[in-house]
Motif scaffolding. Structure first.
Motif, PDB file in Angstrom:
ATOM      1  N   THR A   1       0.839  -1.196   0.000  1.00  0.00           N
ATOM      2  CA  THR A   1       0.000   0.000   0.000  1.00  0.00           C
ATOM      3  C   THR A   1       0.875   1.247   0.000  1.00  0.00           C
ATOM      4  O   THR A   1       0.630   2.203  -0.750  1.00  0.00           O
ATOM      5  N   ARG A   2       1.896   1.221   0.821  1.00  0.00           N
ATOM      6  CA  ARG A   2       2.821   2.356   0.919  1.00  0.00           C
ATOM      7  C   ARG A   2       3.495   2.619  -0.432  1.00  0.00           C
ATOM      8  O   ARG A   2       3.624   3.775  -0.862  1.00  0.00           O
ATOM      9  N   ALA A   3       3.899   1.563  -1.111  1.00  0.00           N
ATOM     10  CA  ALA A   3       4.547   1.712  -2.414  1.00  0.00           C
ATOM     11  C   ALA A   3       3.597   2.315  -3.442  1.00  0.00           C
ATOM     12  O   ALA A   3       3.989   3.161  -4.260  1.00  0.00           O
ATOM     13  N   LEU A   4       2.332   1.895  -3.409  1.00  0.00           N
ATOM     14  CA  LEU A   4       1.353   2.423  -4.354  1.00  0.00           C
ATOM     15  C   LEU A   4       1.116   3.911  -4.111  1.00  0.00           C
ATOM     16  O   LEU A   4       1.010   4.714  -5.062  1.00  0.00           O
ATOM     17  N   ILE A   5       1.046   4.306  -2.842  1.00  0.00           N
ATOM     18  CA  ILE A   5       0.877   5.723  -2.508  1.00  0.00           C
ATOM     19  C   ILE A   5       2.052   6.527  -3.059  1.00  0.00           C
ATOM     20  O   ILE A   5       1.882   7.607  -3.638  1.00  0.00           O
ATOM     21  N   ARG A   6       3.280   5.993  -2.902  1.00  0.00           N
ATOM     22  CA  ARG A   6       4.468   6.687  -3.409  1.00  0.00           C
ATOM     23  C   ARG A   6       4.451   6.756  -4.939  1.00  0.00           C
ATOM     24  O   ARG A   6       4.765   7.792  -5.525  1.00  0.00           O
TER      25      ARG A   6
END
Length: 331
Positions: free
Chosen positions: A52-57
């Motif tokens: 999820t964090r990677a997608l936000i970035r």
């Protein structure tokens, strides 16, 4: 128990010399109290959290989960639930409870609605919460941008229900009408605290402006669910909280959330006390008796915490109430 303090990797790199809260730098320190056992949470380790964090970035998005240092980030992101914060990471207000950066915001990014909608579709969200910083610098407070984000999500993920958490649009005539016309499923605006504490906790806002905004949404479209939230542990009394409940019910607000205030830094407002779980249960019972369709009141409750499940419960509660009204004998 693992520490609740998380290292936040913000979307935009800023020079170290730029203070996050310059308006608070001169204030005396308020020591941060040790949290009781019922407040502590584990640091995130689930692999989906990192996805999820990677997608936000990748989509160059900001989340209130990070900016406000939410204690539930590990749990929510591990379920692909991230609350998008639009219109940048810098707020024009300087509330003493809030960890969001204060200063002069950058210009709006025209492609942000598409990037938000793409992230919502890729996460496969059934329900999404969209919030924002305050943008007092914009003529409409960002109302048209909110509407554009809602419309983009409808196009990219038509089965996703949309909840918005907006600023108060203080001195922005017509703004609430623009946002409501985009027909979000839930229109949330938090009162945050009792009116007596506004001068110190929420100095840039006006209590009755916030109430009027929520009331106006219902005047425009009764089908839109309205929602508001309160923090406790700031020095408010039980009588003041129950009066706010009455004010919200007069405005026909459907859903009330109540959570424990947690102090972000030594420069923020101090925690007056940690409210025990049994008092939250008492507040929930009182609120239900006053007629709210749904109430969430726990120490870790936040506006978007469990928002997807809560939305399903909210729709069911409205359907039940309408069914009871339809079968009730005429007076």
């Amino acid at each position: 128990m693992a520490s609740t303090r998380l290292t936040i990797d913000h979307r935009l790199a800023r020079p170290a010399a730029v203070a996050r809260h310059p308006e608070k730098a001169h204030r005396p320190d308020n020591p941060i109290q040790r949290k009781p056992a019922w407040i502590r949470v584990k640091a995130p380790t689930h692999p989906v959290y990192h996805q999820t964090r990677a997608l936000i970035r990748d989509n160059r998005l900001v989340t209130v989960c990070e900016e406000a240092a939410c204690p539930n980030i590990g749990e929510c992101w591990s379920q692909r639930h991230a609350t998008m914060m639009i219109m940048g990471d810098t707020c024009t207000r300087a509330c003493s409870f809030c960890n969001v950066r204060t200063g002069q915001p950058d210009a709006l990014e025209g492609d942000e609605p598409v990037r938000v909608a793409d992230a919502v579709a890729r996460l496969g969200l059934r329900h999404v919460v969209i919030t924002s910083v305050d943008r007092d610098d914009l003529p409409d407070g960002g109302a048209a941008h909110f509407a554009a984000v809602i419309q983009a999500i409808r196009a990219a993920a038509p089965d996703t229900t949309v909840e918005i958490l907006t600023p108060d649009f203080l001195r922005k005539p017509g703004a609430v009408e623009v946002v409501a016309a985009a027909r979000p499923d839930v229109f949330n605006h938090n009162l945050e605290t009792v009116p007596r504490l506004y001068p110190t906790i929420r100095p840039g806002a006006r209590y009755y402006q916030s109430l009027r905004l929520l009331d106006r949404v219902k005047q425009i479209d009764q089908s839109i669910f309205t929602k508001s939230g309160l923090m406790v542990g700031l020095g408010e009394s039980k009588a003041e909280i129950t009066q706010v409940m009455d004010d919200l019910r007069i405005a026909d607000v459907d859903f009330l959330t109540i959570g424990q205030y947690l102090q972000p830094t030594v420069k923020h407002a101090a925690v007056d006390r940690f409210v025990p779980p049994e008092e939250f249960a008492d507040y929930a019972a009182i609120a239900r008796a006053k007629g709210f369709l749904l109430v969430s009141a726990t120490p870790l409750t936040r506006s978007s915490y469990h928002a997807d499940a809560d939305f399903a419960a909210l729709r069911a509660a409205r359907a039940d109430r309408l069914r009871v009204a339809a079968t009730a004998p005429a007076a």
